[in-house]
Design an enzyme around this catalytic site. Structure first.
Site, mmCIF file in Angstrom:
data_model
loop_
_atom_site.group_PDB
_atom_site.id
_atom_site.type_symbol
_atom_site.label_atom_id
_atom_site.label_comp_id
_atom_site.label_asym_id
_atom_site.label_seq_id
_atom_site.Cartn_x
_atom_site.Cartn_y
_atom_site.Cartn_z
ATOM 1 N N TRP A 1 -14.464 10.862 10.355
ATOM 2 C CA TRP A 1 -15.496 10.364 9.433
ATOM 3 C C TRP A 1 -16.875 10.423 10.072
ATOM 4 O O TRP A 1 -17.884 10.343 9.397
ATOM 5 C CB TRP A 1 -15.174 8.939 8.951
ATOM 6 C CG TRP A 1 -15.278 7.841 9.985
ATOM 7 C CD1 TRP A 1 -14.827 7.875 11.273
ATOM 8 C CD2 TRP A 1 -15.854 6.541 9.815
ATOM 9 N NE1 TRP A 1 -15.078 6.676 11.906
ATOM 10 C CE2 TRP A 1 -15.711 5.823 11.032
ATOM 11 C CE3 TRP A 1 -16.465 5.881 8.756
ATOM 12 C CZ2 TRP A 1 -16.157 4.518 11.221
ATOM 13 C CZ3 TRP A 1 -16.913 4.584 8.944
ATOM 14 C CH2 TRP A 1 -16.758 3.920 10.153
ATOM 15 N N ASP A 2 -16.905 10.600 11.384
ATOM 16 C CA ASP A 2 -18.169 10.760 12.101
ATOM 17 C C ASP A 2 -19.032 11.819 11.403
ATOM 18 O O ASP A 2 -20.256 11.703 11.343
ATOM 19 C CB ASP A 2 -17.932 11.224 13.547
ATOM 20 C CG ASP A 2 -16.930 10.377 14.318
ATOM 21 O OD1 ASP A 2 -16.009 9.859 13.682
ATOM 22 O OD2 ASP A 2 -17.067 10.240 15.542
ATOM 23 N N GLN B 1 -16.239 -2.140 16.969
ATOM 24 C CA GLN B 1 -17.414 -1.453 16.412
ATOM 25 C C GLN B 1 -17.698 -2.010 15.027
ATOM 26 O O GLN B 1 -16.833 -2.656 14.439
ATOM 27 C CB GLN B 1 -17.152 0.051 16.331
ATOM 28 C CG GLN B 1 -16.064 0.443 15.347
ATOM 29 C CD GLN B 1 -15.558 1.862 15.559
ATOM 30 O OE1 GLN B 1 -14.673 2.088 16.390
ATOM 31 N NE2 GLN B 1 -16.090 2.799 14.812
ATOM 32 N N GLU C 1 -11.072 -0.662 15.395
ATOM 33 C CA GLU C 1 -9.722 -0.217 15.744
ATOM 34 C C GLU C 1 -9.004 -1.127 16.745
ATOM 35 O O GLU C 1 -7.900 -0.816 17.173
ATOM 36 C CB GLU C 1 -9.783 1.228 16.278
ATOM 37 C CG GLU C 1 -10.212 2.212 15.195
ATOM 38 C CD GLU C 1 -10.626 3.570 15.733
ATOM 39 O OE1 GLU C 1 -10.933 3.666 16.931
ATOM 40 O OE2 GLU C 1 -10.655 4.529 14.941
HETATM 41 O O1 IFM Z 1 -14.174 8.139 14.420
HETATM 42 C C1 IFM Z 1 -14.268 7.468 15.631
HETATM 43 C C2 IFM Z 1 -13.694 6.084 15.444
HETATM 44 O O2 IFM Z 1 -14.399 5.347 14.487
HETATM 45 C C3 IFM Z 1 -13.689 5.338 16.759
HETATM 46 N N1 IFM Z 1 -12.963 6.082 17.749
HETATM 47 C C4 IFM Z 1 -13.500 7.418 17.991
HETATM 48 C C5 IFM Z 1 -13.550 8.233 16.713
HETATM 49 C C6 IFM Z 1 -14.189 9.602 16.983
HETATM 50 O O3 IFM Z 1 -15.509 9.457 17.370
#
Ligand code: IFM
Length: 578
Positions: free
Chosen positions: A143-144, A395, A283
């Site tokens: 989703w980045d 996050q 996460e």
């Molecule tokens: O998409 C991200 C996720 O939100 C957090 N861990 C790393 C991923 C890739 O940057």
């Protein structure tokens, strides 16, 4: 592994002695030179890919033509064209800030990395979490891409933004298969995607302390499906590209809504739809129920799809093809609306929103230590596997929601939640600090906004996460841009109009930048008190823009200067500033 592409590489050498060019026939050179005589060697190469099994001889010929033109034109011509192309890119993408030289350089480092990873390849590829600058995350697309990077392209090179969405559309069939595999309807996009759109998340990976752990994101981090729909809609609002919507966008909107309608479970006792066993953006907490971010984004996806369906029906633009292809009936669209209004979401007005069911009951850990950048540190006594039992957040999660669905929440709710969650968030993902910078701007905490921004800005140039060797953090590049443009310059889309109300650190003086908005080039020079704006377009038109929170009509190709209207507000505003 199935072979899918043919890659053709051509290269050639030439050398120059006393201005005389000789094309080399071999890689071994035997030259007779005088003492102090200069020889200039030039190697020119070109690489091109084709789908596998196309006529290789024809591919060779086509690739050779491109190479040969470059080879014959010579290095000086190529370098001139190269510089001209770069000038064009920077003209659109550069942001000039009157701060320190260091800040300017670091910001350009970020922008440069976004310029080199954007594609115009009709959806053949998109942008991986570490771009192509390293092998971190194996090049996979998260989703980045849509949520963190895409806004930069949307407002500078909308064709790249379109390309990113085409990448998803080309994998829509695979997303349907992924949904069907889990007995859902519609399309469910892979959490980590690559060439085919298949779910590519590895089963095992390294945790923050280096131990190997089982990964659950592919089974549970479903919000990506709504994030992609959200990006489609943002693209539509910012470009008004009806053709894209007709051919690709509506299909994604409807298929993702269809997924959520089947993913949400009806709880007879609560008389509500809910989403259980999920991972939200944070996460650290896996397998939670009713993560408010996911539930709200699902609701947004369903309602937006319903509204678009009604709009298309009303205007008669709902193509028979699409209806037939998707077997879409009015009753199904109505059901999206019904489900959306019955999703279990608890948003107390002006109060803290619980990230997921039971979050408030988790152990509260006082985070007292910070690093040199003011980022809260995880206490050493807490092991990664215990984090799920605490209120520590990895996050932005609730704050991510407040940022993405900005116009749904009032400022009080934003302030209360900001204050609550910043004392619990440790930002172990690079996606976190830019969103916190943006939210800090929004709630007027400019001091922290600047600290968060500074971490995001220097994530890779200062190797703040210690893993830049695996590639630059793409989300951080895009997030930094958003912190500057949406945060400090205060650019916002409100009710389909572009607004700008700057709130920059005073040391920046002014910011000069351009945005592409619905085909117009919007040239801006802003300070906290004055906005100079010119909307450039080949035609004479009038467009609405929000300047210092007020909607005004601007004629294209005419320069305007606006002053911040209320002195009292200015004083209040400055009391927040650095
Ligand atoms: O998409 C991200 C996720 O939100 C957090 N861990 C790393 C991923 C890739 O940057």
């Amino acid at each position: 592994m199935e072979k899918k592409y043919t890659v053709i590489y051509w290269s050639g050498f030439y050398y120059k002695i006393n201005g005389k060019k000789t094309f080399a026939k071999d890689n071994i050179f035997q030259l007779k030179l005088k003492k102090n005589q200069t020889v200039i060697f030039t190697k020119i190469f070109s690489i091109k890919h084709f789908p596998y099994k196309t006529d290789v001889a024809a591919c060779k010929k086509e690739a050779f033509k491109i190479f040969n033109e470059a080879f014959r034109s010579g290095f000086s011509v190529l370098i001139r064209e190269h510089i001209r192309s770069w000038d064009k890119l920077w003209k659109k993408a550069d942001i000039i800030i009157g701060g320190t030289a260091n800040l300017q350089q670091n910001l350009r480092f970020n922008i440069y990395h976004m310029l080199i990873c954007g594609h115009f390849d009709k959806g053949f590829s998109s942008i991986g979490a570490r771009t192509l600058s390293g092998e971190g995350y194996r090049g996979h697309i998260f989703w980045d891409a849509e949520i963190f990077l895409m806004p930069f392209y949307l407002f500078t090179f909308p064709r790249v933004a379109k390309n990113m969405l085409l990448y998803r559309h080309r994998r829509l069939q695979k997303a349907r298969e992924l949904a069907a595999r889990e007995m859902y309807r519609g399309a469910k996009f892979a959490w980590e995607s690559a060439d085919s759109g298949e779910e590519e998340t590895p089963e095992w990976a390294r945790d923050i302390d280096g131990t190997i752990i089982k990964i659950h994101t592919h089974q549970r981090e479903h919000h990506i499906t709504a994030d992609i729909a959200y990006a489609v809609y943002k693209y539509y609002v910012a470009t008004a590209d009806e053709e894209f919507m007709d051919n690709y966008g509506y299909e994604i909107m409807f298929d993702t809504a269809r997924f959520w309608a089947s993913r949400l479970e009806y709880n007879k006792r609560k008389k509500k739809y809910e989403i259980k066993g999920i991972i939200g953006p944070d996460e650290f907490h896996i397998k939670v129920n009713n993560n408010v971010f996911t539930n709200m984004m699902a609701k947004w996806n369903l309602i937006t799809a319903y509204k678009l369906y009604c709009k298309m029906k009303k205007s008669g633009s709902l193509s028979k093809n699409l209806k037939k292809k998707m077997n879409l009936k009015d009753a199904e669209a109505k059901q999206w609306r019904t489900i959306a209004s019955d999703i279990l979401i608890h948003i107390p007005k002006n109060k803290v929103i619980e990230q997921f069911e039971g979050y408030f009951k988790l152990k509260k850990v006082a985070l007292t230590q910070t690093d040199e950048n003011g980022i809260l540190l995880l206490p050493r006594t807490i092991k990664p596997k215990e984090l799920g039992k605490t209120q520590i957040v990895k996050q932005a999660d609730v704050l991510m929601l407040l940022c993405m669905l900005d116009d749904v929440f009032n400022i009080k709710t934003k302030i209360v939640n900001y204050n609550f969650y910043i004392s619990r968030t440790v930002h172990t993902s690079s996606l976190s600090t830019p969103i916190h910078s943006l939210m800090a701007c929004e709630v007027g905490d400019l001091n922290r906004a600047y600290s968060f921004f500074n971490v995001s800005l220097r994530a890779d140039i200062s190797n703040l996460y210690g893993n830049t060797k695996e590639g630059v953090h793409a989300a951080s590049l895009g997030g930094t841009w958003q912190a500057v443009v949406f945060g400090f310059a205060g650019v916002k889309i409100k009710k389909e109009n572009l607004f700008i109300t700057p709130r920059m650190p005073r040391t920046w003086g002014k910011m000069i930048f351009s945005l592409t908005w619905r085909g117009y080039a919007v040239k801006l020079e802003v300070t906290n008190d004055v906005i100079k704006i010119k909307v450039v377009c080949s035609k004479q038109k009038t467009i609405s823009m929000g300047i210092f929170d007020k909607l005004v009509c601007l004629k294209t190709n005419r320069a305007y200067t606006f002053k911040r209207p209320v002195a009292a507000y200015r004083e209040k505003f400055y009391s927040y500033c650095l």
